[in-house]
Design an enzyme around this catalytic site. Structure first.
Site, short mmCIF file in Angstrom:
data_model
loop_
_atom_site.label_atom_id
_atom_site.label_comp_id
_atom_site.label_asym_id
_atom_site.label_seq_id
_atom_site.Cartn_x
_atom_site.Cartn_y
_atom_site.Cartn_z
N ASP A 181 -42.67 -109.58 30.29
CA ASP A 181 -42.43 -109.22 31.28
C ASP A 181 -42.72 -107.91 31.88
OD1 ASP A 181 -40.38 -108.73 33.51
OD2 ASP A 181 -38.31 -108.67 32.15
N LYS B 249 -41.00 -106.12 41.39
CA LYS B 249 -41.00 -105.18 41.49
C LYS B 249 -42.42 -103.82 42.51
CE LYS B 249 -37.34 -103.51 38.98
NZ LYS B 249 -36.78 -103.73 37.28
N TYR C 284 -34.22 -105.79 28.96
CA TYR C 284 -33.27 -106.34 30.18
C TYR C 284 -34.23 -106.73 31.04
CZ TYR C 284 -31.11 -107.11 35.01
OH TYR C 284 -30.46 -107.35 36.04
C1 LIG Z 1 -35.55 -104.93 37.01
C2 LIG Z 1 -36.27 -105.84 35.87
C3 LIG Z 1 -35.85 -107.26 36.05
C4 LIG Z 1 -35.37 -107.75 37.15
O1 LIG Z 1 -35.57 -107.69 37.78
P1 LIG Z 1 -35.12 -107.65 39.03
O2 LIG Z 1 -35.51 -107.81 41.31
O3 LIG Z 1 -33.77 -106.44 39.55
O4 LIG Z 1 -33.91 -109.34 39.32
C5 LIG Z 1 -36.46 -107.85 34.74
N1 LIG Z 1 -37.22 -107.77 34.19
C6 LIG Z 1 -37.33 -106.43 33.39
C7 LIG Z 1 -38.51 -105.85 33.09
C8 LIG Z 1 -37.22 -105.77 34.91
O5 LIG Z 1 -37.03 -103.75 34.69
#
Ligand SMILES: *Cc1c(COP(=O)(O)O)cnc(C)c1O
Length: 429
Positions: A239, A267, A144
């Site tokens: 990511d 995060k 994701y």
């Molecule tokens: C949480 C997450 C996102 C999205 O971040 P948001 O701040 O919720 O938009 C993208 N990539 C990874 C790997 C994630 O865990």
């Protein structure tokens, strides 16, 4: 456990908010329950509005690596707020946070702040397309990367067919530009490059998957992608929104020794405030405006409160690198305890863990990709989840999420959790 106030708060919320929540997984639909409404949290504990206390393993889905209401973060935000909550003009704390990220993660020369992980990955994809002049991107099934259109794509039918939208409202013509491959499948990546290499703008991957539950990259898998992207001059985007500053001081790239072109963050770098970032090679990053032709902007980007919170958290981590040893120790302790509990209770589980992120899958299979993750018994997970909650353990309400440990989790928290897990795993049998 009385949760009547949460129940009525949810009814109220549903009158004014679609589904009563501002992010779908919070609704507890996967476990067939009502969500808890949270009043406050401190350290490893979270409290609902009925006054129940839980040991929290959600950690706001990752940011709270140092625990809730961590005083250096709270103080930094308080101080920043007194000087106004937003300027929409440059401020020094933006440079400080950027510098801290660049100094900690060696392959980041420059970094642009945004407001969420979604924004970071969306912008990184646009940048890769703008930089290469190509359209195709590769992502992996079960990863994701936020909810931008190009990334809300699931695998098409059959190998090496283009993706299809995984959400209504995503234009199918756009979905065709995203190839979705199985995680950890070396041959699939090689074949995709053989066939489409000259058209591939970027490969984006979670270097440790956390959004199909925790799945580790196979040995050499990330390096293989690095080789192929280098050979075909595609942009390699790692990511690290979840893994950055969590799985090692310099994230998964540090842990596995890889050098991507672009890294996305979120995060942890915001200390619980809305922050994302993308950074990497200067040559590529300078393709974004105002220097280059790829447009990207943000009214609240680099917000002084968010920068202060992130800087306080990252500074603390930098000054206290032993935290990562502690997290590994706690993680290993919890993993061993859970394995023991499962064995004693006679439950079939596969536990995947990297440092302070872990998932318990209810399956006999080894979970290595999306298909094997999906062999887990989600009915068992529901029973397990409910039992854990009743024992005062707050887990993510889905089989396909991670348990996040923080530095605030004490040995006694872990022992209580293991005891609760034993009870929950017995309840499943
Ligand atoms: C949480 C997450 C996102 C999205 O971040 P948001 O701040 O919720 O938009 C993208 N990539 C990874 C790997 C994630 O865990």
């Amino acid at each position: 456990m009385n949760t009547s106030k949460s129940k009525s708060a949810f009814e109220d919320a549903k009158r004014y908010i679609p589904g009563g929540v501002n992010s779908p997984v919070r609704a507890f639909a996967n476990v067939g329950m009502n969500p808890l409404f949270i009043d406050k949290a401190a350290g490893s504990k979270i409290y609902d509005i009925d006054g129940n206390e839980y040991i929290d393993y959600v950690g706001s889905w990752g940011p709270m690596l140092l625990g809730h209401a961590f005083s250096p973060v709270v103080e930094a935000v308080r101080e920043a707020a007194c000087g106004s909550t937003s300027f929409g003009a440059p401020c020094i704390s933006e440079t400080r946070l950027a510098k801290c990220i660049c100094e900690t993660v060696s392959c980041v020369d420059v970094v642009r702040m945004v407001n969420s992980g979604t924004e970071a990955t969306m912008s990184a994809i646009r940048l890769a397309r703008g930089y290469t002049g190509r359209n195709l991107i590769i992502k992996f099934e079960g990863c994701y990367h936020g909810h931008s259109d190009s990334l809300l794509i699931k695998a098409g039918s059959g190998a090496l067919t283009f993706g299809s939208a995984s959400s209504a409202g995503v234009v199918e013509e756009l979905a065709k530009y995203t190839l979705v491959l199985p995680y950890n499948d070396f041959d699939a990546v090689e074949d995709a490059f053989k066939k489409f290499g000259e058209e591939i703008a970027a490969v984006i991957i979670e270097p440790v998957a956390g959004n199909m539950g925790v799945v580790k990259p196979a040995d050499g898998f990330l390096l293989k992608i690095r080789e192929l992207t280098r050979e075909y001059k595609s942009v390699f985007i790692v990511d690290e929104v979840m893994t950055g500053f969590r799985v090692s001081p310099s994230g998964a790239v540090g842990l596995f020794g890889i050098e991507p072109d672009i890294i996305t963050f979120g995060k942890i770098i915001g200390g619980g405030l809305p922050v994302g970032a993308y950074g990497g090679k200067r040559e590529i990053m300078e393709f974004i405006s105002p220097l280059g032709p790829v447009y990207q902007a943000g009214t609240l980007s680099g917000n002084p409160l968010a920068m202060a919170a992130g800087l306080a958290q990252l500074t603390y981590l930098r000054e206290n690198p032993q935290i990562y040893d502690l997290l590994e120790e706690s993680g290993a302790y919890l993993e061993a305890g859970f394995n023991e509990a499962a064995k004693t209770a006679g439950a079939d589980v596969c536990i995947n863990r990297v440092g302070s992120m872990m998932s318990v899958f209810f399956t006999k299979e080894r979970v290595e990709d999306f298909d094997t993750a999906n062999t887990s018994d989600t009915e068992k997970f529901k029973i397990y989840f409910k039992s854990m909650l009743n024992s005062g353990i707050y887990l993510a309400p889905s089989q396909f999420e991670a348990v996040f440990l923080s530095a605030a989790h004490s040995r006694s928290d872990l022992d209580k959790t293991i005891e609760a897990a034993f009870k929950a795993m017995k309840a499943i049998q």
